[in-house]
Design a protein around this motif. Sequence first.
Motif, PDB file in Angstrom:
ATOM      1  N   MET A   4       0.813  -1.204   0.000  1.00 51.45           N
ATOM      2  CA  MET A   4       0.000   0.000   0.000  1.00 51.45           C
ATOM      3  C   MET A   4       0.851   1.260   0.000  1.00 51.45           C
ATOM      4  N   ASN A   5       1.974   1.240   0.704  1.00 50.72           N
ATOM      5  CA  ASN A   5       2.895   2.380   0.653  1.00 50.72           C
ATOM      6  C   ASN A   5       3.476   2.548  -0.743  1.00 50.72           C
ATOM      7  N   ALA A   6       3.822   1.424  -1.371  1.00 60.28           N
ATOM      8  CA  ALA A   6       4.361   1.487  -2.733  1.00 60.28           C
ATOM      9  C   ALA A   6       3.322   2.055  -3.688  1.00 60.28           C
ATOM     10  N   GLY A   7       2.068   1.642  -3.514  1.00 66.58           N
ATOM     11  CA  GLY A   7       1.013   2.167  -4.360  1.00 66.58           C
ATOM     12  C   GLY A   7       0.797   3.660  -4.156  1.00 66.58           C
ATOM     13  N   ALA A   8       0.799   4.092  -2.900  1.00 68.85           N
ATOM     14  CA  ALA A   8       0.603   5.513  -2.611  1.00 68.85           C
ATOM     15  C   ALA A   8       1.691   6.356  -3.263  1.00 68.85           C
TER      16      ALA A   8
END
Length: 224
Positions: free
Chosen positions: A66-70
Amino acid sequence: MRLSIIVPVLNEAVVLPGLLERLLPLSRHGCEVLFVDGGSTDESVAMIKCAGFKVVPSQPGRARQMNAGAACTSGQTLLFLHADTELPTGAVDCISQALSSDLHRWGRFDVCITGQHWMLHVVGHMMNLRSRWSGIATGDQAMFVTRAVFDAVGGFPDQPLMEDIELSKRLLSLSRPACVSRCVTTSGRRWETRGVWRTILLMWRLRWNYWRGVPVDLLARAYQ
């Protein structure tokens, strides 16, 4: 504000057809939709690309994904959506209204859990009540947050479990969550596969131990 929907996936080929069908209209109406793959070995990535969505590779682990996506999205508001969770009609407007004032800078939806066991309805109801009382949200409730606030608290903590609870604690220092009463629908497969009562007791025990300070790596092994 433009909404970016971030979906972490890992071997989700079974649920992807319905999810992709539901997200296509949102994409066509201006939402940015990004899938973050944690190393799927099934047809997940091929299915997502075939539907025309972007896939970003990542190390496994929901928090990392999710951090990578953000980091790869451009919307001013971020919505983190589990692959087996269905947004309600009008979800984008609900989010826009929830964050329209300075009172709330993040939020989540109420959740309804689908499945055969009658207790799943009670589980969802109790999750919603607990969340309204405590201000703590879970990933099943489709958490959303402004990008500025997400960046200010450092995003999701890099831990293998309870990342949603820890993010909620960080966000609570800035505002209470907006609790949208319209329900997202999530699958009860986890509860039914492992046993509903057994899973309820396991999750309560894990949360209690987390609040007591038990190392999250130990809790993750117990969860697995």
